[in-house]
Design an enzyme around this catalytic site. Structure first.
Site, PDB file in Angstrom:
ATOM      1  N   ALA A 197       0.832  -1.210   0.000  1.00 33.00           N
ATOM      2  CA  ALA A 197       0.000   0.000   0.000  1.00 33.00           C
ATOM      3  C   ALA A 197       0.865   1.258   0.000  1.00 33.00           C
ATOM      4  O   ALA A 197       0.600   2.206  -0.739  1.00 33.00           O
ATOM      5  CB  ALA A 197      -0.939   0.002   1.211  1.00 33.00           C
ATOM      6  N   GLU A 216      10.057   3.528   6.759  1.00 31.54           N
ATOM      7  CA  GLU A 216       9.835   2.085   6.896  1.00 31.54           C
ATOM      8  C   GLU A 216      10.672   1.594   8.068  1.00 31.54           C
ATOM      9  O   GLU A 216      11.878   1.770   8.084  1.00 31.54           O
ATOM     10  CB  GLU A 216      10.240   1.370   5.603  1.00 31.54           C
ATOM     11  CG  GLU A 216      10.344  -0.145   5.708  1.00 31.54           C
ATOM     12  CD  GLU A 216       9.089  -0.818   6.261  1.00 31.54           C
ATOM     13  OE1 GLU A 216       8.008  -0.642   5.681  1.00 31.54           O
ATOM     14  OE2 GLU A 216       9.199  -1.504   7.315  1.00 31.54           O
ATOM     15  N   ASN A 230       4.304  -7.483   4.824  1.00 31.38           N
ATOM     16  CA  ASN A 230       3.599  -8.736   4.528  1.00 31.38           C
ATOM     17  C   ASN A 230       3.369  -8.899   3.028  1.00 31.38           C
ATOM     18  O   ASN A 230       3.240 -10.016   2.540  1.00 31.38           O
ATOM     19  CB  ASN A 230       2.228  -8.758   5.214  1.00 31.38           C
ATOM     20  CG  ASN A 230       2.295  -9.275   6.635  1.00 31.38           C
ATOM     21  OD1 ASN A 230       3.289  -9.861   7.047  1.00 31.38           O
ATOM     22  ND2 ASN A 230       1.233  -9.046   7.377  1.00 31.38           N
ATOM     23  N   GLY A 275      -2.165 -13.918  -6.200  1.00 32.80           N
ATOM     24  CA  GLY A 275      -2.245 -12.952  -7.285  1.00 32.80           C
ATOM     25  C   GLY A 275      -3.085 -11.777  -6.841  1.00 32.80           C
ATOM     26  O   GLY A 275      -3.283 -11.565  -5.647  1.00 32.80           O
ATOM     27  N   HIS A 295      -5.312 -18.824   8.118  1.00 32.89           N
ATOM     28  CA  HIS A 295      -5.098 -19.405   6.786  1.00 32.89           C
ATOM     29  C   HIS A 295      -4.928 -20.908   6.965  1.00 32.89           C
ATOM     30  O   HIS A 295      -4.206 -21.346   7.863  1.00 32.89           O
ATOM     31  CB  HIS A 295      -3.855 -18.785   6.133  1.00 32.89           C
ATOM     32  CG  HIS A 295      -3.748 -19.120   4.677  1.00 32.89           C
ATOM     33  ND1 HIS A 295      -3.460 -20.387   4.233  1.00 32.89           N
ATOM     34  CD2 HIS A 295      -3.912 -18.359   3.576  1.00 32.89           C
ATOM     35  CE1 HIS A 295      -3.454 -20.382   2.903  1.00 32.89           C
ATOM     36  NE2 HIS A 295      -3.718 -19.168   2.476  1.00 32.89           N
ATOM     37  N   SER A 333       1.170 -21.561  -0.482  1.00 26.87           N
ATOM     38  CA  SER A 333       0.307 -20.736  -1.334  1.00 26.87           C
ATOM     39  C   SER A 333      -1.014 -21.404  -1.701  1.00 26.87           C
ATOM     40  O   SER A 333      -1.066 -22.589  -2.013  1.00 26.87           O
ATOM     41  CB  SER A 333       1.045 -20.379  -2.615  1.00 26.87           C
ATOM     42  OG  SER A 333       0.193 -19.651  -3.469  1.00 26.87           O
ATOM     43  N   GLU A 334      -2.064 -20.569  -1.703  1.00 27.19           N
ATOM     44  CA  GLU A 334      -3.376 -21.022  -2.157  1.00 27.19           C
ATOM     45  C   GLU A 334      -3.313 -21.485  -3.618  1.00 27.19           C
ATOM     46  O   GLU A 334      -4.130 -22.296  -4.073  1.00 27.19           O
ATOM     47  CB  GLU A 334      -4.367 -19.857  -2.026  1.00 27.19           C
ATOM     48  CG  GLU A 334      -5.807 -20.238  -1.955  1.00 27.19           C
ATOM     49  CD  GLU A 334      -6.588 -19.217  -1.143  1.00 27.19           C
ATOM     50  OE1 GLU A 334      -6.593 -19.335   0.107  1.00 27.19           O
ATOM     51  OE2 GLU A 334      -7.173 -18.300  -1.727  1.00 27.19           O
ATOM     52  N   ARG A 387      -3.494 -25.184  -4.425  1.00 29.30           N
ATOM     53  CA  ARG A 387      -4.831 -25.780  -4.559  1.00 29.30           C
ATOM     54  C   ARG A 387      -5.534 -25.286  -5.823  1.00 29.30           C
ATOM     55  O   ARG A 387      -6.188 -26.067  -6.502  1.00 29.30           O
ATOM     56  CB  ARG A 387      -5.675 -25.478  -3.313  1.00 29.30           C
ATOM     57  CG  ARG A 387      -5.333 -26.385  -2.129  1.00 29.30           C
ATOM     58  CD  ARG A 387      -6.012 -25.922  -0.854  1.00 29.30           C
ATOM     59  NE  ARG A 387      -5.388 -24.702  -0.356  1.00 29.30           N
ATOM     60  CZ  ARG A 387      -6.024 -23.741   0.291  1.00 29.30           C
ATOM     61  NH1 ARG A 387      -7.310 -23.847   0.538  1.00 29.30           N
ATOM     62  NH2 ARG A 387      -5.370 -22.682   0.715  1.00 29.30           N
ATOM     63  N   ARG A 437     -11.252 -19.378   3.320  1.00 24.71           N
ATOM     64  CA  ARG A 437     -10.173 -19.741   4.242  1.00 24.71           C
ATOM     65  C   ARG A 437     -10.699 -20.099   5.629  1.00 24.71           C
ATOM     66  O   ARG A 437     -10.187 -21.020   6.263  1.00 24.71           O
ATOM     67  CB  ARG A 437      -9.188 -18.574   4.352  1.00 24.71           C
ATOM     68  CG  ARG A 437      -8.414 -18.399   3.074  1.00 24.71           C
ATOM     69  CD  ARG A 437      -7.582 -17.150   3.091  1.00 24.71           C
ATOM     70  NE  ARG A 437      -6.751 -17.120   1.893  1.00 24.71           N
ATOM     71  CZ  ARG A 437      -5.961 -16.110   1.574  1.00 24.71           C
ATOM     72  NH1 ARG A 437      -5.888 -15.048   2.358  1.00 24.71           N
ATOM     73  NH2 ARG A 437      -5.235 -16.156   0.479  1.00 24.71           N
ATOM     74  N   HIS A 480      -3.180 -15.187   9.752  1.00 26.63           N
ATOM     75  CA  HIS A 480      -2.726 -14.684   8.468  1.00 26.63           C
ATOM     76  C   HIS A 480      -3.024 -13.215   8.238  1.00 26.63           C
ATOM     77  O   HIS A 480      -2.148 -12.444   7.882  1.00 26.63           O
ATOM     78  CB  HIS A 480      -3.347 -15.522   7.347  1.00 26.63           C
ATOM     79  CG  HIS A 480      -2.828 -15.156   5.996  1.00 26.63           C
ATOM     80  ND1 HIS A 480      -1.487 -15.029   5.746  1.00 26.63           N
ATOM     81  CD2 HIS A 480      -3.458 -14.882   4.827  1.00 26.63           C
ATOM     82  CE1 HIS A 480      -1.310 -14.701   4.469  1.00 26.63           C
ATOM     83  NE2 HIS A 480      -2.484 -14.595   3.907  1.00 26.63           N
ATOM     84  N   HIS A 481      -4.278 -12.821   8.438  1.00 26.41           N
ATOM     85  CA  HIS A 481      -4.658 -11.457   8.040  1.00 26.41           C
ATOM     86  C   HIS A 481      -5.575 -10.863   9.093  1.00 26.41           C
ATOM     87  O   HIS A 481      -6.474 -11.537   9.588  1.00 26.41           O
ATOM     88  CB  HIS A 481      -5.388 -11.515   6.693  1.00 26.41           C
ATOM     89  CG  HIS A 481      -5.604 -10.180   6.053  1.00 26.41           C
ATOM     90  ND1 HIS A 481      -4.717  -9.632   5.158  1.00 26.41           N
ATOM     91  CD2 HIS A 481      -6.594  -9.270   6.203  1.00 26.41           C
ATOM     92  CE1 HIS A 481      -5.156  -8.450   4.764  1.00 26.41           C
ATOM     93  NE2 HIS A 481      -6.294  -8.204   5.385  1.00 26.41           N
ATOM     94  N   GLU A 505      -3.727  -3.144   4.699  1.00 22.07           N
ATOM     95  CA  GLU A 505      -4.163  -3.974   5.824  1.00 22.07           C
ATOM     96  C   GLU A 505      -4.378  -3.178   7.102  1.00 22.07           C
ATOM     97  O   GLU A 505      -5.051  -3.653   8.020  1.00 22.07           O
ATOM     98  CB  GLU A 505      -3.159  -5.127   6.060  1.00 22.07           C
ATOM     99  CG  GLU A 505      -3.740  -6.253   6.911  1.00 22.07           C
ATOM    100  CD  GLU A 505      -2.798  -7.430   7.108  1.00 22.07           C
ATOM    101  OE1 GLU A 505      -1.794  -7.548   6.358  1.00 22.07           O
ATOM    102  OE2 GLU A 505      -3.068  -8.237   8.020  1.00 22.07           O
ATOM    103  N   ARG A 519     -11.228 -12.595   4.526  1.00 22.43           N
ATOM    104  CA  ARG A 519     -10.686 -12.079   3.276  1.00 22.43           C
ATOM    105  C   ARG A 519     -10.528 -13.201   2.263  1.00 22.43           C
ATOM    106  O   ARG A 519     -10.033 -14.280   2.585  1.00 22.43           O
ATOM    107  CB  ARG A 519      -9.331 -11.392   3.494  1.00 22.43           C
ATOM    108  CG  ARG A 519      -8.738 -10.857   2.203  1.00 22.43           C
ATOM    109  CD  ARG A 519      -7.510 -10.040   2.435  1.00 22.43           C
ATOM    110  NE  ARG A 519      -6.371 -10.794   2.922  1.00 22.43           N
ATOM    111  CZ  ARG A 519      -5.630 -11.628   2.184  1.00 22.43           C
ATOM    112  NH1 ARG A 519      -5.932 -11.850   0.918  1.00 22.43           N
ATOM    113  NH2 ARG A 519      -4.596 -12.251   2.713  1.00 22.43           N
ATOM    114  N   ALA A 531      -6.141  -9.000  -0.914  1.00 22.11           N
ATOM    115  CA  ALA A 531      -5.218  -8.096  -0.202  1.00 22.11           C
ATOM    116  C   ALA A 531      -4.450  -7.273  -1.219  1.00 22.11           C
ATOM    117  O   ALA A 531      -4.258  -6.064  -1.054  1.00 22.11           O
ATOM    118  CB  ALA A 531      -4.252  -8.885   0.678  1.00 22.11           C
ATOM    119  N   VAL A 532      -4.041  -7.927  -2.303  1.00 19.01           N
ATOM    120  CA  VAL A 532      -3.273  -7.202  -3.322  1.00 19.01           C
ATOM    121  C   VAL A 532      -4.174  -6.197  -4.034  1.00 19.01           C
ATOM    122  O   VAL A 532      -3.802  -5.048  -4.239  1.00 19.01           O
ATOM    123  CB  VAL A 532      -2.609  -8.186  -4.306  1.00 19.01           C
ATOM    124  CG1 VAL A 532      -1.872  -7.423  -5.399  1.00 19.01           C
ATOM    125  CG2 VAL A 532      -1.630  -9.108  -3.572  1.00 19.01           C
TER     126      VAL A 532
END
Ligand code: ADP
Length: 451
Positions: free
Chosen positions: A15, A34, A42, A49, A242, A254-255, A258, A279, A385-386, A415, A425, A430-431
């Site tokens: 972000a 930063e 994260n 994606g 997650h 990674s999702e 699956r 999730r 996770h989130h 986030e 989520r 998130a992206v």
């Protein structure tokens, strides 16, 4: 030390870097602080994606049923309808333009797949199978630097400066210096609080001892700093588990494994749910299995196409074998569980061939079977996770106070904000969230600074 700029941004994750590139594109003088020694937060760990609807890439692939309306409904359903619909609508409507903007800065996402919990194909991925997070962070960082953004690493914001109720800068500190950074507007892009166990436990005590996938800097600083000047929060108790986290190190599997056809089996060698449900649903199903864990199963076809998998193998997360029986043994299955596992694999491959998962109704990631040896398994369980909750913002990415009024000069994205994802989520959002709202924050903060 005292510094001056138009827009100061706290946090150089997805972000913050997006907002920085956007504000600088508009001509603003931008400083980013930063606190960690590297950029990315994260976001750097995001492997799936970016969801987006009505994009030119979907069109090129003939995907015509995955538009803005479907994207909004999938996001609202995934979030159990407690999401802020106005934020979700803006995210969906602006997502295609965001994909074009990424193109323009040299970060195309031309591959399109489906993700857990969605009924349609929105997930936009890099061409070469790279993980989306590291890919975008590198390109966004390069773009921000090209446009003259000053990024100060190892520098932690501690306080938002105000004048007559408006945000006018921040205090920050590094090992050597204390900074007062004067700015015309401030963007908070500090990420979530999935590594702040005290804060999470204050909302959900059961999470105090859970494993987290979050980087160490995810401590909710922006939320706390903004609350100190009157900002409101929303959904702070909505914390996502997650389902596929390697417990020894907190590494998220990674999702995409699956969505490319991987499946989950339990200690008895059996599938136990729609592996690509949302999730929270998959995590809850896993917690009900013997031992509260599962294995994610994939084959060489997936490894060849997904760089993340090559990393899991290299880092020793996997066991593997040339046939299903030996894989079951390598996983540590015993007795009936071994034959169960062989049967499970045969049943799954037959379901793929038939195009229908009669057992659990899985309707995506069912395009290719698991028949390319060698075969792999990773033992996984749910992990934090989130954090869906955070600062309350409006569709202009302005931070709202507890009376519902925008705090002048204060913006937030990513986030650190709440409302977009509601109670759960969806993978790939998130992206989308950080690109769309990062751009909105960058645009509005630079416009405010120019006035
Ligand atoms: P998002 O996806 O919303 O951009 P990330 O986790 O990717 O979230 O990025 C947030 C970034 O903000 C991280 O790099 C984190 O280290 C940084 N950050 C968090 N708190 C502070 C702070 N107090 N000062 C400076 N940077 C911070």
């Amino acid at each position: 030390e005292s510094l001056d700029c138009d827009v100061v941004i706290v946090g150089a994750g997805g972000a913050g870097l997006t907002a920085a590139a956007q504000a600088a594109e508009n001509g603003a003088k931008v400083i980013v602080v930063e606190k960690m020694p590297i950029v990315g937060g994260n976001s750097l760990k995001a492997t799936g994606g970016m969801n987006a609807a009505d994009t030119k890439y979907q069109e090129a692939l003939g995907i015509t049923d995955s538009g803005v309306d479907e994207f909004i409904e999938d996001t609202m359903n995934g979030g159990h309808q407690i999401n802020d619909r106005s934020l979700v609508t803006v995210m969906a409507e602006e997502s295609s333009d965001a994909v074009d903007w990424l193109d323009a800065i040299g970060a195309p996402l031309p591959k399109v797949a489906a993700t857990g919990g969605t009924t349609h194909k929105y997930l936009h991925e890099p061409e070469d199978g790279s993980a989306v997070g590291s890919y975008l962070v590198e390109k966004l960082n390069a773009q921000a630097e090209k446009l003259g953004v000053q990024i100060m690493l190892n520098t932690e914001a501690t306080e938002i400066l105000t004048e007559n109720g408006a945000a006018v800068g921040i205090k920050a500190e590094s090992k050597e210096h204390n900074y007062t950074i004067h700015a015309k507007s401030v963007i908070l892009a500090t990420g979530g609080f999935g590594a702040n166990f005290d804060l999470m436990a204050s909302f959900n005590p059961a999470l105090a001892n859970a494993v987290t996938t979050n980087h160490a800097g995810a401590t909710g600083d922006g939320i706390l700093m903004a609350e100190a000047i009157g900002a409101d929060t929303v959904d702070m108790d909505q914390i996502q588990l997650h389902p596929t986290v390697y417990q020894e190190t907190g590494l998220l599997v990674s999702e995409s494994v699956r969505s490319m056809g991987g499946i989950l089996v339990n200690a008895e060698g059996k599938r136990f749910c729609n592996d690509l449900a949302t999730r929270d649903a998959v995590s809850n199903a896993e917690l009900e299995q013997p031992g509260a864990y599962a294995y994610i199963i994939f084959d060489q076809r997936i490894v060849d196409d997904l760089k993340s998998c090559q990393k899991y193998i290299k880092n020793g997360l996997t066991v593997s074998a040339d046939n299903y029986e030996d894989l079951a043994k390598a996983m540590g299955l015993e007795g009936d569980a071994i034959q169960n596992f062989v049967d499970t694999m045969d049943t799954w491959n037959a379901a793929v061939a038939a195009g229908e998962d009669k057992e659990f109704g899985r309707n995506n990631g069912i395009d290719a079977d698991l028949s390319t040896a060698p075969y792999y398994a990773i033992k996984i369980a749910p992990g934090i996770h989130h954090t869906m909750g955070g600062l309350k913002i409006n569709t202009d990415a302005e931070v709202l106070d507890t009376q519902g009024n925008a705090i002048p000069g204060l913006y937030a994205a990513g986030e650190t904000t709440g409302g977009v994802h509601g109670g759960n989520r969806i993978g790939g959002n998130a992206v989308c969230d950080f690109v769309v709202f990062g751009r909105i924050a960058g645009n509005n903060a630079s416009a405010y600074a120019a006035n």
